[in-house]
Design an enzyme around this catalytic site. Structure first.
Site, PDB file in Angstrom:
ATOM      1  N   ASN A 169       0.849  -1.190   0.000  1.00  0.00           N
ATOM      2  CA  ASN A 169       0.000   0.000   0.000  1.00  0.00           C
ATOM      3  C   ASN A 169       0.884   1.239   0.000  1.00  0.00           C
ATOM      4  O   ASN A 169       1.485   1.583   1.018  1.00  0.00           O
ATOM      5  CB  ASN A 169      -0.907  -0.024   1.236  1.00  0.00           C
ATOM      6  CG  ASN A 169      -1.752   1.230   1.363  1.00  0.00           C
ATOM      7  OD1 ASN A 169      -1.906   1.988   0.410  1.00  0.00           O
ATOM      8  ND2 ASN A 169      -2.310   1.450   2.543  1.00  0.00           N
ATOM      9  N   TRP A 170       0.955   1.919  -1.146  1.00  0.00           N
ATOM     10  CA  TRP A 170       1.818   3.093  -1.265  1.00  0.00           C
ATOM     11  C   TRP A 170       1.257   4.323  -0.562  1.00  0.00           C
ATOM     12  O   TRP A 170       1.969   5.317  -0.409  1.00  0.00           O
ATOM     13  CB  TRP A 170       2.026   3.433  -2.744  1.00  0.00           C
ATOM     14  CG  TRP A 170       2.810   2.417  -3.506  1.00  0.00           C
ATOM     15  CD1 TRP A 170       3.374   1.268  -3.026  1.00  0.00           C
ATOM     16  CD2 TRP A 170       3.130   2.464  -4.894  1.00  0.00           C
ATOM     17  NE1 TRP A 170       4.011   0.590  -4.033  1.00  0.00           N
ATOM     18  CE2 TRP A 170       3.881   1.307  -5.200  1.00  0.00           C
ATOM     19  CE3 TRP A 170       2.845   3.365  -5.920  1.00  0.00           C
ATOM     20  CZ2 TRP A 170       4.360   1.041  -6.479  1.00  0.00           C
ATOM     21  CZ3 TRP A 170       3.313   3.094  -7.200  1.00  0.00           C
ATOM     22  CH2 TRP A 170       4.066   1.947  -7.472  1.00  0.00           C
ATOM     23  N   LYS A 171      -0.018   4.284  -0.190  1.00  0.00           N
ATOM     24  CA  LYS A 171      -0.687   5.441   0.416  1.00  0.00           C
ATOM     25  C   LYS A 171      -0.511   6.663  -0.503  1.00  0.00           C
ATOM     26  O   LYS A 171      -0.516   6.512  -1.720  1.00  0.00           O
ATOM     27  CB  LYS A 171      -0.169   5.657   1.839  1.00  0.00           C
ATOM     28  CG  LYS A 171      -0.304   4.392   2.704  1.00  0.00           C
ATOM     29  CD  LYS A 171      -0.036   4.615   4.153  1.00  0.00           C
ATOM     30  CE  LYS A 171      -0.210   3.309   4.905  1.00  0.00           C
ATOM     31  NZ  LYS A 171      -0.058   3.475   6.368  1.00  0.00           N
ATOM     32  N   HIS A 216      -9.554   0.878   5.142  1.00  0.00           N
ATOM     33  CA  HIS A 216      -8.273   1.054   5.828  1.00  0.00           C
ATOM     34  C   HIS A 216      -8.474   1.953   7.044  1.00  0.00           C
ATOM     35  O   HIS A 216      -9.324   2.846   7.047  1.00  0.00           O
ATOM     36  CB  HIS A 216      -7.242   1.673   4.870  1.00  0.00           C
ATOM     37  CG  HIS A 216      -5.843   1.648   5.385  1.00  0.00           C
ATOM     38  ND1 HIS A 216      -5.366   2.586   6.288  1.00  0.00           N
ATOM     39  CD2 HIS A 216      -4.807   0.799   5.152  1.00  0.00           C
ATOM     40  CE1 HIS A 216      -4.105   2.312   6.568  1.00  0.00           C
ATOM     41  NE2 HIS A 216      -3.741   1.238   5.904  1.00  0.00           N
ATOM     42  N   GLU A 247      -6.947   4.409   8.124  1.00  0.00           N
ATOM     43  CA  GLU A 247      -6.821   5.838   7.845  1.00  0.00           C
ATOM     44  C   GLU A 247      -8.099   6.391   7.218  1.00  0.00           C
ATOM     45  O   GLU A 247      -8.452   7.554   7.447  1.00  0.00           O
ATOM     46  CB  GLU A 247      -5.611   6.082   6.940  1.00  0.00           C
ATOM     47  CG  GLU A 247      -4.301   5.795   7.653  1.00  0.00           C
ATOM     48  CD  GLU A 247      -3.117   5.557   6.749  1.00  0.00           C
ATOM     49  OE1 GLU A 247      -2.030   5.291   7.263  1.00  0.00           O
ATOM     50  OE2 GLU A 247      -3.289   5.628   5.502  1.00  0.00           O
ATOM     51  N   GLU A 297      -5.202  -5.191  10.680  1.00  0.00           N
ATOM     52  CA  GLU A 297      -4.215  -4.143  10.907  1.00  0.00           C
ATOM     53  C   GLU A 297      -4.456  -3.512  12.273  1.00  0.00           C
ATOM     54  O   GLU A 297      -5.314  -2.654  12.424  1.00  0.00           O
ATOM     55  CB  GLU A 297      -4.268  -3.088   9.798  1.00  0.00           C
ATOM     56  CG  GLU A 297      -5.675  -2.619   9.412  1.00  0.00           C
ATOM     57  CD  GLU A 297      -5.650  -1.358   8.574  1.00  0.00           C
ATOM     58  OE1 GLU A 297      -4.630  -1.069   7.961  1.00  0.00           O
ATOM     59  OE2 GLU A 297      -6.676  -0.657   8.572  1.00  0.00           O
ATOM     60  N   GLY A 301       2.758   1.978  11.392  1.00  0.00           N
ATOM     61  CA  GLY A 301       3.709   3.073  11.335  1.00  0.00           C
ATOM     62  C   GLY A 301       4.442   3.345  12.635  1.00  0.00           C
ATOM     63  O   GLY A 301       5.220   4.292  12.719  1.00  0.00           O
ATOM     64  N   SER A 345       3.613  -2.309  10.537  1.00  0.00           N
ATOM     65  CA  SER A 345       5.070  -2.299  10.729  1.00  0.00           C
ATOM     66  C   SER A 345       5.717  -3.602  10.267  1.00  0.00           C
ATOM     67  O   SER A 345       6.598  -4.155  10.936  1.00  0.00           O
ATOM     68  CB  SER A 345       5.413  -2.012  12.202  1.00  0.00           C
ATOM     69  OG  SER A 345       4.944  -0.733  12.584  1.00  0.00           O
ATOM     70  N   GLY A 377       2.926  -1.273   4.391  1.00  0.00           N
ATOM     71  CA  GLY A 377       2.807   0.159   4.177  1.00  0.00           C
ATOM     72  C   GLY A 377       4.114   0.780   3.743  1.00  0.00           C
ATOM     73  O   GLY A 377       4.545   0.628   2.605  1.00  0.00           O
ATOM     74  N   GLY A 378       4.783   1.474   4.653  1.00  0.00           N
ATOM     75  CA  GLY A 378       5.993   2.219   4.318  1.00  0.00           C
ATOM     76  C   GLY A 378       7.073   1.391   3.661  1.00  0.00           C
ATOM     77  O   GLY A 378       7.767   1.865   2.754  1.00  0.00           O
TER      78      GLY A 378
END
Length: 259
Positions: A10-12, A102, A104, A171, A177, A217, A238-239
């Site tokens: 997921n590049w967000k 998600h 967010e 999640e 994160g 994470s 994610g990141g």
């Protein structure tokens, strides 16, 4: 049932369409050089909306085995919904997946369980596999117990959609994160509870076929512990998915950890 592991990036809100092309090309080359077997471990990226056409064109033209999806969709097919993107549009781009619910979106955009269920139904309607995200905050986990909130969130979706192919992504909001992942044992307990929820709503066969991912994470250094658990079928990354070498290492978990 043998469920194919699924590593989803997921590049967000990162990478424009030119950066997306370069990233997918580099990811494809990196996995090819490592002789990654896409039939054994599925790899998908989830770019921003503005990147999707570029990514789709590249994957189609170069016949890449990487899959792709969108980060959200509207519960509506068309109409006066400024800024929304229809599942019909995503289907026309041959998007195979879409992330729904998600954390967010739930926290920053106020999406309720009912909205997430409606979006899941829209994805299924257009032949797109929804990656349904569920999870709890640290406070919710402490007050209500492990797995309670994610199962409640998933039950709303399961009650609104007929049995179909979905991917469930657990999640824990407290881990996203933060650099502090859940332990494999914690993740397994929650993912097993989610699979039991699918079984209760849709039957044992559907539960056995449904892939359940962990997200929060995730790194190449901890993916092995999660994928050793019987009810964890992959990861929503994610990141770390923005770092091609790291994401490729996560996808190649079998090779570098001996699984």
């Amino acid at each position: 049932m043998n469920r194919r592991p699924f590593i989803a990036g997921n590049w967000k809100m990162n990478l424009d369409h030119l950066q997306a092309i370069a990233t997918v090309q580099k990811l494809a080359w990196t996995l090819k050089d490592a002789r990654h077997d896409h039939d054994d471990v599925e790899v998908a990226v989830f770019p921003p909306f503005t990147d999707l056409r570029s990514v789709q064109t590249l994957i189609s033209a170069d016949k890449l085995s990487i899959r792709f999806g969108a980060q959200d969709l509207s519960q509506y097919d068309s109409g006066a919904y400024t800024g929304d993107v229809s599942g019909a549009f995503l289907a026309a781009l041959d998007a195979q997946y879409v992330i729904v619910g998600h954390s967010e979106r739930r926290t920053m955009h106020g999406e309720t369980d009912e909205v997430v269920a409606a979006k899941t139904a829209a994805a299924v309607k257009h032949g797109i596999v929804p990656v349904v995200c569920v999870g709890e905050t640290g406070e919710e986990r402490e007050q209500r117990g492990a797995g309670v909130v994610p199962v409640e969130q998933l039950n709303v979706v399961l009650g609104a959609v007929k049995p179909s192919e979905i991917v469930v992504a657990y999640e824990p909001v407290w881990a996203i994160g933060s650099g502090q992942a859940a332990t494999p044992e914690q993740a397994q307990d929650d993912c097993a509870a989610l699979r039991r929820a699918v079984a209760a709503a849709w039957g044992d066969e559907a539960a056995a076929a449904t892939r359940v991912l962990y997200g929060g994470s995730v790194k190449s250094g901890n993916i092995a512990g999660f994928l050793r658990e019987p009810d964890i079928d992959g990861a929503l990354v994610g990141g770390a998915s923005l770092d091609v070498q790291e994401f490729a290492a996560i996808a190649r978990f079998r090779q570098h950890v001996g699984l």
